[in-house]
Design an enzyme around this catalytic site. Structure first.
Site, mmCIF file in Angstrom:
data_model
loop_
_atom_site.group_PDB
_atom_site.id
_atom_site.type_symbol
_atom_site.label_atom_id
_atom_site.label_comp_id
_atom_site.label_asym_id
_atom_site.label_seq_id
_atom_site.Cartn_x
_atom_site.Cartn_y
_atom_site.Cartn_z
ATOM 1 N NE ARG A 24 -40.225 7.885 8.385
ATOM 2 C CZ ARG A 24 -39.197 8.239 9.160
ATOM 3 N NH1 ARG A 24 -38.566 9.363 8.944
ATOM 4 N NH2 ARG A 24 -38.826 7.475 10.166
ATOM 5 N NE ARG A 28 -39.265 15.483 9.368
ATOM 6 C CZ ARG A 28 -38.265 14.939 10.047
ATOM 7 N NH1 ARG A 28 -37.735 15.575 11.058
ATOM 8 N NH2 ARG A 28 -37.788 13.756 9.700
ATOM 9 N NE ARG A 37 -44.046 18.575 12.736
ATOM 10 C CZ ARG A 37 -42.741 18.615 12.923
ATOM 11 N NH1 ARG A 37 -42.071 17.493 13.109
ATOM 12 N NH2 ARG A 37 -42.088 19.738 12.910
ATOM 13 C CG ASP A 74 -42.449 6.262 14.535
ATOM 14 O OD1 ASP A 74 -41.972 6.908 13.583
ATOM 15 O OD2 ASP A 74 -41.747 5.611 15.332
ATOM 16 C CE1 TYR A 151 -34.465 4.335 16.820
ATOM 17 C CE2 TYR A 151 -35.122 2.277 15.779
ATOM 18 C CZ TYR A 151 -34.595 3.549 15.689
ATOM 19 O OH TYR A 151 -34.180 4.035 14.476
HETATM 20 O O1 CP3 Z 1 -43.694 6.017 5.500
HETATM 21 C C1 CP3 Z 1 -44.608 6.765 5.928
HETATM 22 O O2 CP3 Z 1 -44.860 7.874 5.408
HETATM 23 C C2 CP3 Z 1 -45.483 6.257 7.051
HETATM 24 C C3 CP3 Z 1 -45.182 6.733 8.371
HETATM 25 C C4 CP3 Z 1 -43.889 6.300 9.024
HETATM 26 C C5 CP3 Z 1 -43.163 7.142 9.900
HETATM 27 N N1 CP3 Z 1 -42.151 6.419 10.450
HETATM 28 C C6 CP3 Z 1 -43.478 8.539 10.179
HETATM 29 C C7 CP3 Z 1 -42.457 9.404 10.795
HETATM 30 C C8 CP3 Z 1 -43.228 5.070 9.008
HETATM 31 C C9 CP3 Z 1 -43.538 3.821 8.190
HETATM 32 C C10 CP3 Z 1 -42.145 5.159 9.925
HETATM 33 C C11 CP3 Z 1 -41.245 4.026 10.215
HETATM 34 C C12 CP3 Z 1 -40.127 4.224 11.141
HETATM 35 N N2 CP3 Z 1 -40.070 5.016 12.250
HETATM 36 C C13 CP3 Z 1 -38.915 3.495 11.061
HETATM 37 C C14 CP3 Z 1 -38.600 2.429 10.057
HETATM 38 C C15 CP3 Z 1 -38.268 2.970 8.720
HETATM 39 C C16 CP3 Z 1 -36.946 3.708 8.639
HETATM 40 O O3 CP3 Z 1 -36.997 4.934 8.449
HETATM 41 O O4 CP3 Z 1 -35.906 3.059 8.748
HETATM 42 C C17 CP3 Z 1 -38.105 3.924 12.133
HETATM 43 C C18 CP3 Z 1 -36.704 3.444 12.424
HETATM 44 C C19 CP3 Z 1 -38.851 4.875 12.883
HETATM 45 C C20 CP3 Z 1 -38.432 5.581 14.132
HETATM 46 C C21 CP3 Z 1 -38.375 7.036 13.948
HETATM 47 N N3 CP3 Z 1 -39.465 7.857 13.770
HETATM 48 C C22 CP3 Z 1 -37.220 7.841 13.934
HETATM 49 C C23 CP3 Z 1 -35.798 7.338 14.081
HETATM 50 C C24 CP3 Z 1 -37.649 9.155 13.740
HETATM 51 C C25 CP3 Z 1 -36.783 10.396 13.766
HETATM 52 C C26 CP3 Z 1 -36.067 10.602 12.501
HETATM 53 C C27 CP3 Z 1 -36.831 11.515 11.610
HETATM 54 O O5 CP3 Z 1 -36.958 11.202 10.404
HETATM 55 O O6 CP3 Z 1 -37.280 12.555 12.106
HETATM 56 C C28 CP3 Z 1 -39.057 9.135 13.591
HETATM 57 C C29 CP3 Z 1 -39.927 10.288 13.337
HETATM 58 C C30 CP3 Z 1 -40.894 10.197 12.200
HETATM 59 N N4 CP3 Z 1 -41.628 9.091 11.857
HETATM 60 C C31 CP3 Z 1 -41.258 11.266 11.335
HETATM 61 C C32 CP3 Z 1 -42.243 10.771 10.461
HETATM 62 C C33 CP3 Z 1 -42.993 11.536 9.394
HETATM 63 C C34 CP3 Z 1 -40.740 12.672 11.416
HETATM 64 C C35 CP3 Z 1 -41.473 13.330 12.525
HETATM 65 C C36 CP3 Z 1 -41.709 14.798 12.320
HETATM 66 O O7 CP3 Z 1 -42.690 15.177 11.656
HETATM 67 O O8 CP3 Z 1 -40.919 15.567 12.896
#
Ligand code: CP3
Length: 343
Positions: A24, A28, A37, A74, A151
């Site tokens: 990540r 944010r 964003r 994602d 999910y």
């Molecule tokens: O790592 C990186 O920077 C690459 C991009 C990336 C994102 N999600 C961007 C993201 C990667 C590799 C993921 C993987 C992901 N997504 C996983 C597996 C890794 C982990 O965290 O366990 C999972 C379970 C998801 C599903 C997901 N996406 C959830 C549960 C959420 C909400 C929780 C949160 O952190 O907001 C997301 C949103 C998400 N994916 C964001 C980002 C940058 C936040 C979105 C925003 O900008 O509001």
């Protein structure tokens, strides 16, 4: 220029300073991410906008000079490409239409029908392959089938993955069909990412820890083995990092059993234990607790040094044990990097 440090570690080389990136890392906690964003409108619009998705992927590389960039996308884009509805509730997280019956399963698209929907993601990868600095490795990724299925079945994140465990227990045929469809789609998706320029693949099994015994073998290990062997058959030599988060003792032998080149360790794993039991099979990645990026200070320095030392006698990629959180302080990332690179 020599080979990229991250690729050397993945081939099993022990380096004097481990390559480093963060899960990540585009997110944010960075003001420049929040600005881009806002320009895109929302998170999913950002994922599907190749220019802006490439821009946020590059932001942490410019700021910190990480050894790897991870595609901005994602894991839930694959279910969407298979026909599930997907949206994000502000402040809460993802929501999807659910799959709990064989009729709902039958309405999903075939695995090879995902590419039109995912074409913008492949375009992001092509932009990154052109624009990344020569020393930075480019990582593509997908969710592992079990995590993606949790999910798709529940329609949201769940603390114990209860709905997915229930479907597994009550309608194994539908559950297996879903795992199979996600597995096939993931092979297609990752293969296309490699063709677009990904040099490394990471498979995120964030909820692997809730699978025990035979269920771990059948739904964490076996799908990873299948995906990795298909990718390596199509793209000989492509390195894969597997992340069976919270697998505990099941980290032992995971790389050997699946063909992964590296296993990523979550921060519940003791680094010295992992050096003895997991790193013996090859490269490991990890595993600083993401909380240190909020609290910083001497604890961050001490813990970073402890992890670097514990893994110093074998191939290691430094990373967090899970994603950096929105409340992290960008200055603490700098402190972590300084500690790793300057000793
Ligand atoms: O790592 C990186 O920077 C690459 C991009 C990336 C994102 N999600 C961007 C993201 C990667 C590799 C993921 C993987 C992901 N997504 C996983 C597996 C890794 C982990 O965290 O366990 C999972 C379970 C998801 C599903 C997901 N996406 C959830 C549960 C959420 C909400 C929780 C949160 O952190 O907001 C997301 C949103 C998400 N994916 C964001 C980002 C940058 C936040 C979105 C925003 O900008 O509001």
């Amino acid at each position: 220029m020599g080979e990229k440090l991250l690729l050397r570690a993945l081939k099993g080389e022990t380096l004097p300073v481990p390559p480093v990136w963060m899960m990540r890392q585009a997110g944010r906690y960075l003001p420049e991410y929040r600005a881009t964003r806002a320009e895109a409108g929302d998170f999913l619009s950002l994922c599907y906008n190749p220019e802006l998705a490439a821009e946020v992927t590059l932001q942490p590389i410019r700021r910190y000079g990480f050894d790897a960039a991870i595609l901005f996308a994602d894991i839930l884009l694959v279910p969407q490409a298979l026909g599930a509805e997907l949206w994000f509730e502000t402040g809460e997280g993802p929501r999807l239409s659910t799959i709990t019956t064989s009729a709902e399963m039958d309405r999903l698209k075939p695995a090879d029908a995902i590419h039109d929907h995912l074409a913008p993601i492949y375009e992001t990868m092509r932009i990154l392959a052109r624009e990344l600095p020569a020393e930075t490795a480019l990582i593509g990724f997908a969710g592992a089938p079990w995590t993606v299925a949790t999910y798709m079945i529940a329609g949201r994140g769940t603390p114990d993955q209860g709905p997915a465990h229930r479907l597994m227990a009550e309608d194994r045929a539908t559950f297996d069909a879903l795992i199979g469809r996600i597995t096939d789609a993931t092979i297609e998706y990752l293969s296309a990412q490699i063709e677009a320029g990904a040099e490394v693949i990471k498979l995120f099994d964030s909820w692997a820890g809730s699978l025990k015994g035979e269920a771990f073998d059948a739904y964490a290990l076996e799908p990873a083995r299948k995906i990795i062997s298909a990718l390596k058959a199509r793209h000989p030599g492509i390195p894969v990092i597997a992340f069976p988060r919270e697998a505990g003792d099941r980290y032992i032998g995971f790389a050997r059993a699946t063909g992964a080149d590296c296993v990523a360790l979550d921060n519940s794993v003791d680094a010295q234990w992992a050096a003895r039991n997991v790193q013996v099979d090859g490269c490991v990645q990890g595993n600083l607790a993401p909380g240190h990026m909020i609290t910083g200070g001497q604890d961050l320095v001490d813990e970073t040094r402890r992890i670097v030392r514990a893994f110093a006698n074998g191939p290691h990629i430094f990373n967090l044990g899970h994603g950096i959180t929105p409340d992290a302080d960008p200055a603490n990332v700098e402190l972590m990097l300084q500690t790793i690179r300057e000793g």
